[in-house]
Design a protein around this motif. Structure first.
Motif, PDB file in Angstrom:
ATOM      1  N   ASP A  70       0.089   3.338  -3.201  1.00  0.00           N
ATOM      2  CA  ASP A  70      -0.739   4.517  -2.954  1.00  0.00           C
ATOM      3  C   ASP A  70       0.064   5.736  -2.506  1.00  0.00           C
ATOM      4  N   TYR A  94       0.822  -1.205   0.000  1.00  0.00           N
ATOM      5  CA  TYR A  94       0.000   0.000   0.000  1.00  0.00           C
ATOM      6  C   TYR A  94       0.862   1.263   0.000  1.00  0.00           C
ATOM      7  N   TYR A 137      -8.279   3.233   4.419  1.00  0.00           N
ATOM      8  CA  TYR A 137      -8.066   2.727   3.060  1.00  0.00           C
ATOM      9  C   TYR A 137      -9.375   2.257   2.440  1.00  0.00           C
ATOM     10  N   ASN A 138      -9.592   2.660   1.187  1.00  0.00           N
ATOM     11  CA  ASN A 138     -10.810   2.299   0.453  1.00  0.00           C
ATOM     12  C   ASN A 138     -10.413   1.875  -0.948  1.00  0.00           C
ATOM     13  N   GLN A 177      -6.272   7.674  -2.525  1.00  0.00           N
ATOM     14  CA  GLN A 177      -6.578   7.703  -1.101  1.00  0.00           C
ATOM     15  C   GLN A 177      -6.433   9.125  -0.549  1.00  0.00           C
ATOM     16  N   THR A 188      -5.164   9.164   5.042  1.00  0.00           N
ATOM     17  CA  THR A 188      -4.905   7.738   4.844  1.00  0.00           C
ATOM     18  C   THR A 188      -3.456   7.498   4.437  1.00  0.00           C
TER      19      THR A 188
END
Length: 466
Positions: A274, A270, A407-408, A414, A418
């Motif tokens: 991200d 992540y 987190y989505n 994001q 986040t």
């Protein structure tokens, strides 16, 4: 006559070839095979579940927690089972690696099968069944593999060499998974179901080849005289383990390290996908992580010979803790700058990993010294159980933490909060965890260089007199 007294090494010139490079390479192949799937699962299974199956990260964390607790039970059960088996012509441990490798790899591939259009409930149920079954089968291979280090050779320096070769095998798998993996698994910076299945098949075939090589190249030399083996119940074993102070602190340190290591693996996906916006940069992380271990590997044996296992391992883990602390204080680094500094931390915990497996053989020896019982499979399985509990906690914490920072998986990008949360999880949390491991090893684990050398002498004398 006591069990330890009969723990004799057969005449290698008469019955076996001498311990040598063939054994080291064979043992290396064992963890190479293990970690094709272990590292694939540790690094990428969470993002597969969140982005392909569209499962909530907290739900995935719950699955990881439950499954790893079950694995801990499977480890200790399988360790006890192995210790009740008699050694055959191919040894006590090696045959189980060969027998169980095939079902393990098949279920490993099935974990990454995605049937389009199914409900979330179906995907969650499928994840539970395949992941728990894979973890159980992993125990049936990994417990005999880890246990047999103490019967390949009785020499403590050569056992350190086996530990280093084992770590080399793990890092060769890591090199392939972490460098080639992101190139296969992600398409346009997104996890792709078909590519994940392709990767699982490729890595599964390679894992199977490695397990077979491990079976073919290694020899179990230390063989128990089963005719006078005393009957020991589990209560007696646990009483003996409770007296084993080196084992207790080693288990605690290993549990914390595993929590940290697994969390790093899960969060890094992540972080780069991200926070830095470049999932394929994970390939460079994987390359440099392996390179750090390759640089450290030739240093370990002379360093351990001069300073001792405890001393070298604690130095490596302190270096890693300090570097993660520095990374937390530098949130505006580019991805390339972050990776450059991170390499120093990876060298530090790479040194720790190169030495840590040799601790296991020392605590097995200490168990025999204080109890008169040689229970390699049981002691190793308890160590493995601690690692599984660490993985369970890391899986639960990792999923909950990723969810907690917001987190989505449905968002294109994001939120800033986040992203900052992901950065903290990837830097500050490892810095604290590794610092605690350092303190435990330095101040609470008692087997320093001098005491380990004396243990080897005392145990040899005890075997002669019993």
């Amino acid at each position: 006559m006591g069990q330890s007294a009969q723990n004799l090494e057969k005449n290698s010139t008469a019955e076996f070839r001498k311990f040598g490079m063939k054994d080291k390479i064979g043992y290396m192949f064992g963890d190479w095979g293990n970690d094709f799937f272990f590292i694939l699962v540790a690094s990428f299974l969470m993002v597969y579940y969140t982005d392909v199956y569209q499962l909530n990260p907290a739900v995935v964390g719950g699955l990881f927690f439950f499954a790893r607790l079950w694995d801990a039970v499977a480890d200790i059960s399988w360790g006890r089972f192995i210790d009740t088996r008699k050694a055959g012509k191919n040894g006590k441990f090696r045959p189980w690696i060969f027998r169980m490798a095939f079902p393990l790899v098949i279920v490993g591939v099935l974990m990454f099968v995605h049937i389009p259009g199914m409900s979330n409930g179906f995907y969650l149920a499928y994840a539970y069944v395949t992941y728990i079954l894979w973890g159980t089968l992993y125990s049936t291979v990994n417990i005999p593999y880890g246990s047999m280090a103490s019967v390949i050779t009785g020499d403590p320096v050569e056992r350190t060499a086996l530990s280093s070769w084992r770590t080399l095998g793990a890092n060769l798998a890591g090199l392939i998974i972490n460098v080639v993996g992101p190139m296969i698994l992600f398409v346009n910076n997104k996890a792709d179901a078909n590519h994940f299945l392709l990767g699982a098949i490729i890595f599964g075939v390679l894992a199977l080849a490695c397990y077979i090589a491990c079976y073919k190249l290694t020899i179990e030399r230390i063989v128990m005289d089963e005719t006078s083996k005393p009957k020991v119940n589990f209560g007696q074993t646990m009483k003996g383990l409770g007296k084993n102070r080196p084992l207790i602190w080693f288990l605690i340190a290993s549990l914390l390290f595993m929590i940290c290591f697994m969390l790093i693996g899960a969060v890094n996906v992540y972080l780069f996908k991200d926070y830095f916006g470049n999932a394929k940069a994970l390939s460079m992380v994987g390359l440099l992580q392996s390179a750090a271990v390759f640089v450290g590997m030739p240093m370990v044996k002379p360093l351990v010979a001069k300073f001792g296992k405890k001393e070298v391992a604690s130095g490596g883990i302190l270096l890693a803790a300090l570097v993660y602390g520095v990374l937390y204080l530098l949130p505006n680094l580019t991805g390339t700058q972050f990776i450059g500094i991170l390499t120093i931390a990876m060298f530090g915990y790479g040194i720790f990993n190169l030495v840590i497996w040799a601790f296991v053989t020392d605590v097995i020896d200490y168990h025999e010294y204080i109890t008169g019982l040689r229970e390699d499979g049981t002691v190793y399985s308890i160590y493995s159980m601690a690692r599984k509990i660490g993985q369970a906690v890391a899986g639960g914490l990792g999923g909950a933490a990723i969810a907690a920072v917001g987190y989505n998986s449905t968002l294109q990008a994001q939120t800033a909060e986040t992203l900052q949360g992901i950065h903290t999880l990837a830097t500050l949390v490892p810095a604290i965890a590794l610092a605690v491991v350092f303190l435990i090893i330095v101040f609470l684990y008692p087997l320093n260089k001098k005491r380990t050398a004396q243990l080897t002498i005392d145990l040899a004398e005890k075997r002669k007199t019993n």
